[in-house]
Write an enzyme that holds these catalytic residues in place. Structure first.
Site, mmCIF file in Angstrom:
data_model
loop_
_atom_site.group_PDB
_atom_site.id
_atom_site.type_symbol
_atom_site.label_atom_id
_atom_site.label_comp_id
_atom_site.label_asym_id
_atom_site.label_seq_id
_atom_site.Cartn_x
_atom_site.Cartn_y
_atom_site.Cartn_z
ATOM 1 N N THR A 1 -38.330 9.063 -12.094
ATOM 2 C CA THR A 1 -37.268 10.009 -11.741
ATOM 3 C C THR A 1 -36.965 10.980 -12.875
ATOM 4 O OG1 THR A 1 -34.896 10.157 -11.280
ATOM 5 C CG2 THR A 1 -35.626 8.216 -12.444
ATOM 6 N N TYR B 1 -29.639 3.789 -13.771
ATOM 7 C CA TYR B 1 -30.780 4.044 -12.884
ATOM 8 C C TYR B 1 -31.925 4.680 -13.675
ATOM 9 C CZ TYR B 1 -33.603 6.543 -9.453
ATOM 10 O OH TYR B 1 -34.650 7.059 -8.742
#
Ligand code: UDP
Length: 329
Positions: free
Chosen positions: A119, A143
């Site tokens: 990501t 995350y």
């Protein structure tokens, strides 16, 4: 030789289910491995299903033994920035320990081509910095930190065992299969476009904009949106890149164009031709001001084309799915 199998973790989820469709169209058999915590059995339409948990290494070994995949596409993960700030342990356990089991099993079962969903959240909030694959990584939420840790594991397993891997750093994913066989469906929903569509058709009262005082032209966060079908096409290209022996590589998957939250709201109003009720709310902890890809390496090296990734098409396809598609547990 019969059709080759690809192990798709998270194949019952949003991106994974679209990847299964793309793999099937490319002549592979996608084997979905999913624990159905956030995924949907209804989304498994294109190949066999193995219900299992990455945190249980025996489940993972069973899937490799049973199917002898030629490659792994690893999508399964928790992926909500906000939740990761409230419950970081969940992210470190699921995303890092689960991935470690999978990576270890891949090596043990001699399945040495591995495609990983990472990501742009691994870059963090770097104002004014062009985010390309060589940029430094300073994640500001658990995350992003958990995904960066898995990237590091892959690097070490490459050095020690020759595990070839392609890492895709996604920017924001949007849209749905234009045939609406699969689509985006989270429960609870936390992502921007489906929430706007819920507000459009009265499933919720309004969209709350998380922060209107960012240092951007309209005060709202800016993101780079990629159509999920373009995104999964890149994965098939990435897998073939590994099969061609081109070696481990990192690719950003973004278009280089940013849209603010307000711009996405405006475009949704145009596409649906309906009003979008909004509330201006507080910032969400962990959010970066602006995440836009500064690299087109995937285009130049993989031959990727993000031709569906224009906002109108993404919202049109999301809206079609929103009105027709649903999954049930
Ligand atoms: N966002 C928002 N309201 C919402 C959900 C999201 O304003 O109800 C904003 C969020 O702050 C971010 C952008 O929309 O700037 C995209 O958020 P999303 O959760 O879809 O993806 P993320 O960028 O966190 O991966």
């Amino acid at each position: 030789m019969g059709e080759q199998k690809v192990l798709v973790t998270g194949g019952a989820g949003y991106v994974g289910s679209h990847a299964c469709k793309a793999l099937k169209q490319a002549g592979f058999i996608p084997v979905t491995f999913d624990n159905l915590v956030t995924g949907w059995q209804d989304a498994v339409k294109f190949g066999p299903f193995e219900r299992g948990d990455l945190l249980n290494k025996a489940d993972v070994d069973r899937a490799f033994k049973e199917h002898a995949p030629v490659a792994v596409m690893h999508f399964a993960a928790l992926s909500q920035v906000g939740e990761s700030m409230q419950e970081p342990g969940l992210y470190w356990q699921n995303n890092v320990m689960g991935s470690l089991n999978l990576i270890q099993a891949a090596v043990e079962h001699d399945c040495m081509d591995f495609v990983f969903s990472s990501t742009c959240a691994t870059y963090g909030d770097q104002d004014g910095v062009v985010l390309d694959e060589d940029s430094a990584q300073y994640p500001i939420n658990a995350y992003g930190a958990s995904k960066r840790a898995v990237e590091n594991i892959l690097t070490d397993f490459q050095a020690a065992y020759g595990l070839n891997h392609v890492i895709f750093r996604y920017f924001n994913i949007a849209g749905a299969d234009p045939e609406a066989e699969v689509g985006e469906f989270h429960q609870p929903e936390t992502h921007l476009i489906p929430l706007i569509l819920d507000a459009v058709d009265g499933k919720r009262d309004a969209l709350t904009i998380f922060g209107t005082d960012y240092d951007t032209p309209d005060g709202t966060c800016i993101r780079d949106y990629v159509h999920v079908c373009d995104l999964v096409d890149a994965h098939v290209l990435g897998m073939n890149w590994l099969k061609d022996g081109k070696g481990s590589r990192i690719f950003n998957l973004g278009t280089g164009h940013g849209f603010s939250v307000r711009e996405v709201v405006d475009q949704t109003r145009h596409v649906t031709n309906r009003p979008v009720p909004i509330n201006n709310g507080d910032r969400r902890p962990g959010d970066c001001t602006k995440l836009v890809s500064g690299s087109l390496r995937a285009v130049s090296e993989l031959g990727w084309s993000a031709d569906k990734s224009n906002m109108k098409q993404m919202i049109t396809d999301a809206w079609r799915w929103h009105q027709s598609g649903t999954y049930t547990k």
